[in-house]
Motif scaffolding. Structure first.
Motif, short mmCIF file in Angstrom:
data_model
loop_
_atom_site.label_atom_id
_atom_site.label_comp_id
_atom_site.label_asym_id
_atom_site.label_seq_id
_atom_site.Cartn_x
_atom_site.Cartn_y
_atom_site.Cartn_z
N ALA A 151 5.10 7.48 5.98
CA ALA A 151 6.50 7.28 6.63
C ALA A 151 7.12 8.56 6.35
CB ALA A 151 7.21 6.20 6.05
N CYS B 256 12.22 3.61 4.85
CA CYS B 256 11.39 3.14 4.15
C CYS B 256 11.44 1.78 3.60
CB CYS B 256 10.61 3.90 3.08
SG CYS B 256 10.00 5.26 3.54
N SER C 299 7.43 -6.36 4.37
CA SER C 299 6.25 -6.51 3.39
C SER C 299 6.72 -7.86 2.64
CB SER C 299 5.88 -5.53 2.63
OG SER C 299 5.44 -4.10 3.46
N ILE D 37 9.41 -0.76 5.86
CA ILE D 37 8.28 -0.94 5.17
C ILE D 37 8.23 -2.21 4.10
CG2 ILE D 37 6.42 0.03 3.73
CD1 ILE D 37 7.04 2.52 5.08
N GLU E 98 0.19 4.02 0.72
CA GLU E 98 -0.16 5.09 1.89
C GLU E 98 0.82 4.75 3.02
OE1 GLU E 98 -4.01 4.41 2.95
OE2 GLU E 98 -4.79 5.43 1.23
N TYR E 99 1.55 3.73 3.09
CA TYR E 99 2.62 3.27 4.15
C TYR E 99 3.75 4.19 4.01
CZ TYR E 99 0.10 -0.96 5.09
OH TYR E 99 -0.91 -1.85 5.35
N TYR E 100 4.17 4.58 2.76
CA TYR E 100 5.24 5.20 2.47
C TYR E 100 4.94 6.64 2.57
CZ TYR E 100 7.17 1.15 0.21
OH TYR E 100 7.70 -0.12 -0.21
N ASN F 203 0.80 -0.98 -0.11
CA ASN F 203 -0.05 0.02 0.00
C ASN F 203 0.88 1.28 -0.01
OD1 ASN F 203 -1.78 2.23 0.49
ND2 ASN F 203 -3.24 0.96 1.95
#
Length: 248
Positions: free
Chosen positions: A161, A171, A179, A175, A156-158, A154
């Motif tokens: 962050a 990241c 993942s 992340i 949006e995670y980045y 996703n």
């Protein structure tokens, strides 16, 4: 499987050849050359796993960081190309490239005042050549699974962050890698399961008698005993043993 327990004779066929029980296996385990070949198989496959398994993960992470789409596709295409070339072709290229007389690497070594190195004929270098050429051929194709997994993260995670002050390194570390962990785990299980399945095409096209002690593996050993010396029963016993180990 039957041939492994028989004294196979071509004119009598599989069904007509006489049974000899475990005689082929007794002969197999009594030979010192077999244990040397088994050791070589595990060492070469282990080195390929140790250095070759992380390579496509690293390349996928690097490709994921490239923002220029045209350049990214160009790098991907170039890295994929070696996968589609057979080892028959690549071995000819590497034999010329690593030649002690006309190879560009040795020309550079001699220009710097060094001694030419016979990479494919010296025991201390042969396994290194196998591992490096294996990585070069497979690393691009191996990134496909990881790049596909990266598209499922996703975005949006980045974004969250970056708002919190994370760098691209943060990241990737906190992340992207977590993942990818499930995919990496599955691919590692597959890789470990195939550790006994050495790459016959690569080794057969690159090795010579000078490096048998470090480069001869189960598949090349089976080929020489079974097809060259026509000892089909013994070669089948070697291959059956290999399959049992791979299954375990």
């Amino acid at each position: 499987m039957q041939i492994a327990f028989k004294k196979y004779m071509f004119r009598m066929g599989i069904w007509g050849s006489p049974w000899i029980g475990f005689e082929n296996f007794e002969k197999l385990f009594a030979m010192s050359s077999f244990w040397e070949v088994l050791r070589n198989t595990f060492i070469i496959s282990g080195l390929k796993l140790l250095f070759g398994f992380p390579a496509p993960i690293v390349l996928a992470l690097l490709l994921n960081e490239i923002r220029n789409v045209v350049f990214k596709r160009m790098v991907q295409t170039i890295s994929y190309l070696p996968h589609f070339l057979s080892w028959v072709i690549l071995s000819g290229i590497f034999i010329q490239f690593l030649s002690p007389s006309i190879g560009p690497i040795n020309i550079l070594i001699k220009a710097m005042g060094g001694r030419p190195v016979y990479f494919l004929g010296e025991e201390e270098w042969f396994r290194t050549v196998l591992v490096v050429t294996h990585i070069w051929k497979s690393v691009g194709w191996g990134t496909i699974v990881y790049l596909a997994a990266l598209t499922g993260i996703n975005p949006e995670y980045y974004e969250a962050a970056y708002i919190d002050g994370a760098t691209r390194w943060h990241c990737a570390r906190y992340i992207t890698l977590p993942s990818l962990a499930p995919v990496i785990t599955i691919m590692l299980i597959f890789a470990v399961g195939g550790i006994i399945d050495d790459d016959f095409n690569q080794i057969y096209n690159l090795y010579s008698e000078a490096v048998y002690s470090v480069g001869d593996v189960l598949s090349t050993y089976t080929y020489r005993r079974g097809l060259v010396k026509m000892d089909y029963g013994f070669a089948s016993a070697v291959d059956l043993f290999k399959n049992v180990i791979a299954f375990v």
